[in-house]
Design an enzyme around this catalytic site. Structure first.
Site, PDB file in Angstrom:
ATOM      1  N   ARG A  71      -2.573  -1.193  -8.123  1.00  0.00           N
ATOM      2  CA  ARG A  71      -2.835  -0.508  -6.839  1.00  0.00           C
ATOM      3  C   ARG A  71      -4.339  -0.363  -6.726  1.00  0.00           C
ATOM      4  O   ARG A  71      -4.969   0.349  -7.520  1.00  0.00           O
ATOM      5  CB  ARG A  71      -2.125   0.841  -6.778  1.00  0.00           C
ATOM      6  CG  ARG A  71      -2.563   1.672  -5.598  1.00  0.00           C
ATOM      7  CD  ARG A  71      -1.679   2.831  -5.291  1.00  0.00           C
ATOM      8  NE  ARG A  71      -0.459   2.411  -4.633  1.00  0.00           N
ATOM      9  CZ  ARG A  71       0.332   3.215  -3.916  1.00  0.00           C
ATOM     10  NH1 ARG A  71       0.025   4.487  -3.785  1.00  0.00           N
ATOM     11  NH2 ARG A  71       1.421   2.757  -3.348  1.00  0.00           N
TER      12      ARG A  71
ATOM     13  N   HIS B 152       0.823  -4.034   1.702  1.00  0.00           N
ATOM     14  CA  HIS B 152       1.726  -3.263   0.838  1.00  0.00           C
ATOM     15  C   HIS B 152       3.093  -3.980   0.831  1.00  0.00           C
ATOM     16  O   HIS B 152       4.062  -3.503   1.415  1.00  0.00           O
ATOM     17  CB  HIS B 152       1.835  -1.835   1.377  1.00  0.00           C
ATOM     18  CG  HIS B 152       2.413  -0.843   0.415  1.00  0.00           C
ATOM     19  ND1 HIS B 152       2.747  -1.140  -0.893  1.00  0.00           N
ATOM     20  CD2 HIS B 152       2.722   0.479   0.578  1.00  0.00           C
ATOM     21  CE1 HIS B 152       3.229  -0.054  -1.486  1.00  0.00           C
ATOM     22  NE2 HIS B 152       3.222   0.930  -0.616  1.00  0.00           N
TER      23      HIS B 152
ATOM     24  N   GLN C  47       6.560  -2.292  -0.312  1.00  0.00           N
ATOM     25  CA  GLN C  47       7.079  -1.327   0.661  1.00  0.00           C
ATOM     26  C   GLN C  47       7.814  -2.037   1.794  1.00  0.00           C
ATOM     27  O   GLN C  47       8.943  -1.688   2.138  1.00  0.00           O
ATOM     28  CB  GLN C  47       5.904  -0.512   1.243  1.00  0.00           C
ATOM     29  CG  GLN C  47       6.326   0.496   2.293  1.00  0.00           C
ATOM     30  CD  GLN C  47       7.117   1.658   1.697  1.00  0.00           C
ATOM     31  OE1 GLN C  47       6.669   2.277   0.744  1.00  0.00           O
ATOM     32  NE2 GLN C  47       8.298   1.931   2.242  1.00  0.00           N
TER      33      GLN C  47
ATOM     34  N   ASP D 170       2.848   5.684  10.114  1.00  0.00           N
ATOM     35  CA  ASP D 170       2.193   5.874   8.815  1.00  0.00           C
ATOM     36  C   ASP D 170       1.085   6.907   9.028  1.00  0.00           C
ATOM     37  O   ASP D 170       0.743   7.233  10.175  1.00  0.00           O
ATOM     38  CB  ASP D 170       1.600   4.527   8.346  1.00  0.00           C
ATOM     39  CG  ASP D 170       1.019   4.589   6.934  1.00  0.00           C
ATOM     40  OD1 ASP D 170       1.356   5.524   6.173  1.00  0.00           O
ATOM     41  OD2 ASP D 170       0.204   3.694   6.584  1.00  0.00           O
TER      42      ASP D 170
ATOM     43  N   CYS E  99       6.785   5.246   5.422  1.00  0.00           N
ATOM     44  CA  CYS E  99       6.763   4.838   4.010  1.00  0.00           C
ATOM     45  C   CYS E  99       6.565   6.031   3.078  1.00  0.00           C
ATOM     46  O   CYS E  99       6.854   5.948   1.902  1.00  0.00           O
ATOM     47  CB  CYS E  99       5.675   3.803   3.782  1.00  0.00           C
ATOM     48  SG  CYS E  99       4.013   4.466   3.877  1.00  0.00           S
TER      49      CYS E  99
ATOM     50  N   ARG F 278      12.967   1.343  -2.703  1.00  0.00           N
ATOM     51  CA  ARG F 278      11.858   0.800  -3.474  1.00  0.00           C
ATOM     52  C   ARG F 278      12.328   0.460  -4.887  1.00  0.00           C
ATOM     53  O   ARG F 278      11.957  -0.559  -5.466  1.00  0.00           O
ATOM     54  CB  ARG F 278      10.703   1.817  -3.566  1.00  0.00           C
ATOM     55  CG  ARG F 278      10.041   2.191  -2.235  1.00  0.00           C
ATOM     56  CD  ARG F 278       9.248   1.057  -1.657  1.00  0.00           C
ATOM     57  NE  ARG F 278       8.235   0.568  -2.570  1.00  0.00           N
ATOM     58  CZ  ARG F 278       7.024   1.123  -2.745  1.00  0.00           C
ATOM     59  NH1 ARG F 278       6.659   2.169  -2.014  1.00  0.00           N
ATOM     60  NH2 ARG F 278       6.160   0.612  -3.602  1.00  0.00           N
TER      61      ARG F 278
HETATM   62  N1  NVA Z   1      -1.368   3.330   4.556  1.00  0.00           N
HETATM   63  C1  NVA Z   1      -1.143   4.258   3.484  1.00  0.00           C
HETATM   64  C2  NVA Z   1       0.113   3.921   2.741  1.00  0.00           C
HETATM   65  C3  NVA Z   1       0.415   4.832   1.577  1.00  0.00           C
HETATM   66  C4  NVA Z   1       1.644   4.419   0.819  1.00  0.00           C
HETATM   67  C5  NVA Z   1      -2.342   4.249   2.548  1.00  0.00           C
HETATM   68  O1  NVA Z   1      -2.845   3.168   2.230  1.00  0.00           O
HETATM   69  O2  NVA Z   1      -2.787   5.331   2.161  1.00  0.00           O
HETATM   70  N1   CP Z   2       5.048   4.553  -0.049  1.00  0.00           N
HETATM   71  C1   CP Z   2       4.316   4.535  -1.175  1.00  0.00           C
HETATM   72  O1   CP Z   2       3.830   3.507  -1.638  1.00  0.00           O
HETATM   73  O2   CP Z   2       4.221   5.764  -1.770  1.00  0.00           O
HETATM   74  P1   CP Z   2       3.257   6.154  -2.978  1.00  0.00           P
HETATM   75  O3   CP Z   2       1.847   6.168  -2.467  1.00  0.00           O
HETATM   76  O4   CP Z   2       3.733   7.533  -3.375  1.00  0.00           O
HETATM   77  O5   CP Z   2       3.426   5.164  -4.090  1.00  0.00           O
END
Ligand code: NVA
Ligand code: CP
Length: 304
Positions: A100, A127, A130, A223, A262, A290
């Site tokens: 990540r 992502h 997801q 989101d 998500c 997931r």
């Molecule tokens: N768009 C959000 C998704 C989190 C799972 C982010 O990148 O923070």
């Molecule tokens: N939706 C998602 O990826 O959640 P987290 O940031 O908690 O992993």
């Protein structure tokens, strides 16, 4: 070397196989309980996570393998060890890596230097885990993907939107991205979606009006207005206010429309409690899936 970096790297056949296998695993959770015995997954996360981390770690345990979560602050990355050296080292110890990260280019660099499969656990750009599991969730609830009308409300230049553009049109699912003036998704993701849509009959629309956008929606998706890599500004915050998914907006959608997010949600901002906790909301089914979908990914990448 197999990898899971972006949904437009896969054919529709491969994407369907992941979803079908995840649906089977959900029906029969014990089916593959020893399949990854002796295998280790490392998770290198430079950003926070609840769902991605826990679902991958639980998936490995349930498949008989193990996992190691790497906090960047306590690895040598924090002292400047290069990504290339780090992943070449990890490749000698573990069987796969979930990363990540911030910049998507860093993920590509990791995958190019690794001799193990690398899985994208979210970058600023996309992502894929997801959105593929969301397609599984939509299929479970609506019985189809072809012809499904999904509307995403909020930031257009968003990692979920980019993965949606990479996958929805492959399935013939329609996607409307409804955002404030001046916003648009990444041009390469949009171009891929438009080209794919021409072949599958999907419609890809960019609009400004939330009321018009949700009129025929099967799925209303939102989101956070500011992703983890972004700094909130009052100007952008104000621009997103009309895009909040609240009960008024849901009343303008068909009565059977489903609400998706998500998570994590900023309740009271992009979505109200009333919608997030309503019967139309399938946010925790999304979170659950997931686990099943990522088991399908792990089995594909690791089961030899
Ligand atoms: N768009 C959000 C998704 C989190 C799972 C982010 O990148 O923070
Ligand atoms: N939706 C998602 O990826 O959640 P987290 O940031 O908690 O992993």
């Amino acid at each position: 070397m197999k990898r899971f970096l972006a949904l437009n790297d896969f054919t529709i056949h491969e994407l369907r196989q992941y979803i079908d296998r995840a649906l089977e695993l959900k029906q029969n959770p014990g089916a593959e309980s020893g399949a990854l015995r002796g295998k280790t997954l490392a998770l290198l996360f430079l950003k926070s996570s609840t769902r991605t981390r826990v679902s991958f770690e639980a998936a490995m345990n349930q498949l008989g393998g193990g996992s190691i979560y790497l906090n960047p602050d306590t690895t040598q990355i924090s002292r400047g060890e290069t990504i290339a050296d780090t992943v070449q080292t990890l490749s000698r110890y573990v069987d796969a890596l979930v990363a990540r990260l911030y910049e998507h280019d860093m993920l590509l660099e990791m995958a190019d230097n690794a001799s193990i499969p690398v899985i994208n656990g979210l970058t600023n750009f996309n992502h894929p885990c997801q959105i593929l599991s969301d397609l599984m969730t939509i299929h479970e609830h609506t019985g189809r993907l072809e012809g499904v009308r999904a509307v995403f409300l909020g930031p257009a230049n968003n990692n979920l939107v980019h993965s949606m553009l990479h996958a929805f049109p492959q399935f013939g699912a329609h996607l409307t991205v409804c955002s404030p003036k001046g916003e648009s998704p990444d041009p390469s993701a949009l171009q891929f979606a438009q080209q794919t849509a021409r072949k599958t009959g999907a419609q890809i629309l960019l609009t400004r009006s939330p009321t018009d956008a949700v009129q025929n929606a099967d799925i209303v998706y939102t989101d956070v207005w500011f992703s983890m890599h972004e700094k909130p500004t009052p100007e952008r915050q104000n621009a997103y206010l009309p895009y909040q998914v609240n009960a008024d907006l849901m009343r303008k959608a068909p009565s059977g429309a489903l609400f998706m997010h998500c998570l994590p949600a900023h309740r009271g901002h992009e979505v109200t409690d009333e919608v997030a906790d309503s019967d139309q909301s399938i946010i925790f089914d999304q979170a659950e899936n997931r686990l099943h979908l990522q088991k399908a990914i792990l089995l594909d990448l690791l089961d030899t």
